[in-house]
Design a protein around this motif. Structure first.
Motif, mmCIF file in Angstrom:
data_model
loop_
_atom_site.group_PDB
_atom_site.id
_atom_site.type_symbol
_atom_site.label_atom_id
_atom_site.label_comp_id
_atom_site.label_asym_id
_atom_site.label_seq_id
_atom_site.Cartn_x
_atom_site.Cartn_y
_atom_site.Cartn_z
ATOM 1 N N UNK A 24 0.813 -1.214 0.000
ATOM 2 C CA UNK A 24 0.000 0.000 0.000
ATOM 3 C C UNK A 24 0.846 1.264 0.000
ATOM 4 N N UNK A 25 0.171 2.386 0.214
ATOM 5 C CA UNK A 25 0.827 3.688 0.233
ATOM 6 C C UNK A 25 1.603 3.869 1.536
ATOM 7 N N UNK A 26 2.625 4.730 1.534
ATOM 8 C CA UNK A 26 3.316 5.032 2.795
ATOM 9 C C UNK A 26 2.364 5.541 3.875
ATOM 10 N N UNK A 27 1.350 6.287 3.468
ATOM 11 C CA UNK A 27 0.319 6.786 4.378
ATOM 12 C C UNK A 27 -1.019 6.258 3.877
ATOM 13 N N UNK A 28 -1.901 5.879 4.802
ATOM 14 C CA UNK A 28 -3.160 5.229 4.434
ATOM 15 C C UNK A 28 -4.336 6.172 4.646
ATOM 16 N N UNK A 29 -5.118 6.335 3.611
ATOM 17 C CA UNK A 29 -6.335 7.135 3.682
ATOM 18 C C UNK A 29 -7.382 6.412 4.524
ATOM 19 N N UNK A 30 -8.034 7.128 5.444
ATOM 20 C CA UNK A 30 -9.202 6.568 6.127
ATOM 21 C C UNK A 30 -10.368 6.655 5.151
ATOM 22 N N UNK A 31 -11.003 5.529 4.819
ATOM 23 C CA UNK A 31 -11.968 5.510 3.714
ATOM 24 C C UNK A 31 -13.231 6.299 4.008
ATOM 25 N N UNK A 32 -13.911 6.672 2.943
ATOM 26 C CA UNK A 32 -15.146 7.447 3.061
ATOM 27 C C UNK A 32 -16.197 6.720 3.886
ATOM 28 N N UNK A 33 -16.152 5.409 3.876
ATOM 29 C CA UNK A 33 -17.157 4.634 4.608
ATOM 30 C C UNK A 33 -17.046 4.804 6.113
ATOM 31 N N UNK A 377 0.830 19.614 0.595
ATOM 32 C CA UNK A 377 -0.028 19.042 -0.440
ATOM 33 C C UNK A 377 -1.500 19.170 -0.057
ATOM 34 N N UNK A 378 -1.793 19.023 1.222
ATOM 35 C CA UNK A 378 -3.173 19.215 1.678
ATOM 36 C C UNK A 378 -3.535 20.699 1.642
ATOM 37 N N UNK A 379 -2.568 21.572 1.884
ATOM 38 C CA UNK A 379 -2.825 23.011 1.740
ATOM 39 C C UNK A 379 -3.307 23.324 0.322
ATOM 40 N N UNK A 380 -2.631 22.756 -0.667
ATOM 41 C CA UNK A 380 -3.037 22.980 -2.057
ATOM 42 C C UNK A 380 -4.373 22.312 -2.343
ATOM 43 N N UNK A 381 -4.553 21.107 -1.823
ATOM 44 C CA UNK A 381 -5.828 20.413 -1.996
ATOM 45 C C UNK A 381 -6.967 21.250 -1.436
ATOM 46 N N UNK A 442 -16.014 13.507 -0.595
ATOM 47 C CA UNK A 442 -15.286 14.392 0.329
ATOM 48 C C UNK A 442 -14.916 13.721 1.654
ATOM 49 N N UNK A 443 -15.791 12.902 2.264
ATOM 50 C CA UNK A 443 -15.412 12.298 3.553
ATOM 51 C C UNK A 443 -14.099 11.528 3.526
ATOM 52 N N UNK A 444 -13.712 11.010 2.374
ATOM 53 C CA UNK A 444 -12.487 10.230 2.293
ATOM 54 C C UNK A 444 -11.209 11.043 2.305
ATOM 55 N N UNK A 445 -11.296 12.360 2.346
ATOM 56 C CA UNK A 445 -10.100 13.205 2.319
ATOM 57 C C UNK A 445 -9.758 13.802 3.679
ATOM 58 N N UNK A 446 -10.557 13.522 4.694
ATOM 59 C CA UNK A 446 -10.378 14.207 5.972
ATOM 60 C C UNK A 446 -9.220 13.668 6.800
ATOM 61 N N UNK A 452 1.622 4.840 14.122
ATOM 62 C CA UNK A 452 0.875 5.283 15.299
ATOM 63 C C UNK A 452 0.390 6.726 15.161
ATOM 64 N N UNK A 453 0.373 7.222 13.930
ATOM 65 C CA UNK A 453 -0.013 8.612 13.677
ATOM 66 C C UNK A 453 -1.397 8.682 13.039
ATOM 67 N N UNK A 454 -2.213 9.610 13.532
ATOM 68 C CA UNK A 454 -3.509 9.903 12.922
ATOM 69 C C UNK A 454 -3.440 11.336 12.406
ATOM 70 N N UNK A 455 -3.572 11.487 11.092
ATOM 71 C CA UNK A 455 -3.499 12.806 10.463
ATOM 72 C C UNK A 455 -4.900 13.403 10.349
ATOM 73 N N UNK A 456 -5.060 14.621 10.856
ATOM 74 C CA UNK A 456 -6.289 15.388 10.659
ATOM 75 C C UNK A 456 -5.974 16.403 9.572
ATOM 76 N N UNK A 457 -6.445 16.126 8.366
ATOM 77 C CA UNK A 457 -6.044 16.917 7.198
ATOM 78 C C UNK A 457 -6.996 18.052 6.868
ATOM 79 N N UNK A 458 -8.280 17.764 6.793
ATOM 80 C CA UNK A 458 -9.280 18.782 6.501
ATOM 81 C C UNK A 458 -10.191 18.939 7.702
#
Length: 689
Positions: A24-33, A377-381, A442-446, A452-458
């Protein structure tokens, strides 16, 4: 012999890289579901508009414009069909796929009775149109002897020019993956995989294959998504490793489509095929195709760790953000070819900025984050999302822009159909159908996770529950962002545990308009932020734009975030000639504009913003959506002093004081075609002719 050994070594390296990709990716997206957007909030209203208006409208158009009928005809092909007489474009199939994708995301809201069954009925129709070997392209199947005029006499013969066979494949896969994630059903996924398997068999560099690459990119990123879906053992058949093998094949095909670009018979800058991708240093050509290609390159870079791909995609990203990126996060300066312009070529009135190109930039930046983990990258997003994307759809979800200019004289017909306002649909409906799939996603981008890291992006009001190393964690976020910068996050692990909560501190708060010198704040302000946990202030050094809270979290911990949110004045790089002597205004992630509907007593093209403007908020400013006869909606507007330049009857220029009202850029043109400016004169040299 040496060449053969070299090729074998290279093949072994490629195989190892692709095998690594199955992790998978180095960082994992929390899915929209896993994410539920809170109703009656900024994004709650947007998702509701998509659910109540946009997706139903798109489904209706698929019926009335013959999109679904094309699949019905393909299930019963006939020499009597004159395809070009009723099928506008050979990519019309994708309107159905994109709408299914959007509807699948919306199933997560739980407010769509009967929609799952309706989608299922359409999938049955699609499946019936599929040929025995998996090929699924109604523009040929309806009447193989006389296919659509763009399709070519044989499969793939016009793929690099007009047929869009692989473009259709890409959107089908994207929709099928979303449908599986939303429902657990493999019905559509199986159809998409059969087409993908047909492509793998028939398209490639081997003898007997059609050595072509997509004329319109998207299959690359779609195949990467399918590869990740299968490699994560998400389908029931994965236990026998069949899906794992298929996952590698799909990623190999995506990489082939990229590796062979510029090496086949077509060399065209319009389709980014003028040279091999690793030699491409500057963004050129059709901006949507480019964005999808770059997203696919970022997928392969992130999934394989291929250093050549990483270097290439970093170079292209830096070129866009440093030289070809509008303040609204849109791209594509030229109407001709719907294309990127030269470096710093960023006209306002004639900007193209296709809505689909903005959506592609979101995909691209999100993948760059999954690769590098940097907040820039999230700033640009975020900039693209709040401005370049949602400007393309009316607030009520029922009308659309194709281009998105940063200025209007009320007369310039910037839409291809010769209009100056949002339209209820287009003959080439890629933008409305793209919005119908994107907004619900949109929910899949947050959020995202790594170790052990949880990223709060949006930042958006929502509730999410996800699994981190075998343990469920719930985050409940309440906020009125983007109207203010106060955010509360309630953290609820199912039992006390340590992890790092990574809070993105937006670039606009860190005095950075974009991650380059293309734009800069020129008002001298320094904004700040404050973060507390259970009422106690916490501090952290920022790492790649993230504020890290490392602690043992327990049920009910409350994180309170305050971002200063004030209007800021922006200037462009001196090489952007169209913005010389001008400034723009933004507040938080929102870019503002002056529109004649709010400033009727003077010509906004002739105003000069004060050298040190005092800008104040106007909360709950009401805008009536006269274009759709919809209910008024409210925004935080801005007010500032300026002067209007005008000529007296004897030809002398004079100035008079005026009060200017600014509204969010995305809210313009809800009251008909009229004058609008994002960039306003800051000196006499900045006045329009």
């Amino acid at each position: 012999m040496k060449r053969l050994l070299s090729l074998l070594v290279m093949a072994g390296i490629a195989s190892n890289l692709l095998a690594q990709a199955l992790g998978g990716y180095p960082i994992t997206q929390i899915p929209f579901t896993a994410v539920k957007i809170t109703p009656n909030t900024f994004w709650g209203d947007r998702v509701k508009a998509a659910r109540d208006v946009t997706v139903p409208l798109a489904l209706k158009k698929c019926e009335t414009e013959g999109r679904i009928d094309n699949f019905i005809k393909a299930a019963h092909p006939s020499a009597d069909y004159d395809i070009s007489s009723f099928m506008g474009f050979p990519f019309d199939d994708t309107d159905v796929y994109k709408t299914i994708e959007g509807a699948s995301y919306l199933l997560n809201t739980g407010d769509m009775p009967g929609m799952k069954e309706y989608i299922d009925s359409i999938i049955n129709i699609i499946g019936a149109a599929q040929e025995p070997d998996g090929y699924l392209y109604t523009a040929r199947t309806i009447n193989p002897a006389k296919p659509h005029k763009w399709a070519g006499k044989t499969r793939w013969s016009e793929e690099e020019v007009l047929s869009h066979e692989l473009y259709n494949l890409g959107h089908m896969i994207e929709a099928a993956c979303a449908h599986y994630q939303a429902t657990g059903s493999t019905k559509f996924l199986d159809i998409a995989r059969r087409y993908a398997d047909c492509v793998i068999k028939e398209v490639g560099p081997k003898p007997g294959q059609a050595t072509v690459v997509p004329g319109h990119q998207i299959a690359e990123m779609a195949l990467a998504r399918l590869s990740v879906l299968l490699s994560k053992n998400l389908t029931p058949a994965a236990s026998d490793s069949t899906d794992i093998q298929a996952a590698q094949q799909y990623l190999e095909q995506a990489k082939y489509f990229l590796d062979y670009r510029g090496k086949t018979k077509i060399h065209d800058i319009y389709t980014q095929s003028d040279k091999p991708i690793l030699e491409q240093k500057e963004a050129w050509g059709h901006a949507v195709r480019a964005g999808y290609q770059y997203a696919g390159m970022a997928d392969v870079a992130a999934l394989t760790g291929d250093s050549a791909y990483i270097n290439a995609i970093d170079t292209l990203w830096n070129n866009i953000v440093g030289c070809k990126y509008y303040l609204t996060g849109g791209v594509g300066a030229r109407h001709q070819g719907e294309a990127f312009g030269a470096n710093y070529e960023l006209p306002n009135l004639t900007a193209y900025n296709e809505t689909c190109a903005a959506i592609a930039q979101v995909y691209f930046n999100h993948r760059m984050f999954l690769l590098h983990g940097d907040a820039k990258y999230i700033d640009c997003l975020e900039r693209t999302l709040y401005n370049g994307v949602i400007a393309g759809m009316s607030v009520d979800g029922g009308k659309f822009f194709y281009p998105n200019p940063l200025a209007s004289d009320g007369q310039y017909k910037f839409n291809a159909d010769g209009t100056t306002t949002r339209q209820p649909w287009f003959g080439c409906a890629c933008c409305p159908s793209n919005l119908s799939r994107f907004i619900p996603s949109l929910p899949g981008y947050l959020y995202a996770t790594k170790d052990n890291n949880i990223y709060v992006n949006l930042y958006a009001a929502n509730t999410t529950t996800f699994n981190l190393d075998g343990q469920d964690i719930t985050l409940e976020e309440t906020t009125q962002y983007p109207w203010n910068g106060d955010i509360s996050i309630k953290v609820t692990p199912n039992k006390a545990r340590e992890f790092n909560l990574m809070l993105r501190i937006p670039g606009w708060l860190r005095n950075q308009v974009v991650p380059s010198n293309l734009y800069h704040y020129c008002d001298g302000k320094q904004l700040s932020y404050r973060i507390t946990v259970n009422g106690k202030k916490v501090s952290s050094e920022l790492l790649d734009g993230y504020f890290t809270i490392a602690r043992s979290w327990k049920k009910g911990d409350i994180v309170q975030i305050h971002f200063d949110m004030q209007p800021r004045v922006v200037a462009a790089h001196e090489n952007v000639l169209d913005d010389k002597g001008k400034v723009a205004v933004e507040r938080g992630p929102i870019v503002y504009c002056a529109e004649a509907a709010d400033n009727k007593d003077f010509n906004i093209h002739h105003i000069i913003i004060n050298q040190q403007p005092q800008i104040s908020d106007i909360p709950d400013y009401s805008i009536r959506n006269t274009e759709s006869a919809g209910a008024p909606f409210t925004v935080t507007a801005l007010s500032t002093d300026a002067q209007e330049a005008f000529f007296t009857p004897d030809g002398k220029m004079q100035l008079r004081d005026v009060k200017v009202t600014l509204i969010p850029y995305y809210a313009w043109n809800h009251r008909g075609a009229n004058i609008m400016d994002v960039w306003m004169a800051h000196s006499l040299s900045g006045l329009d002719d």
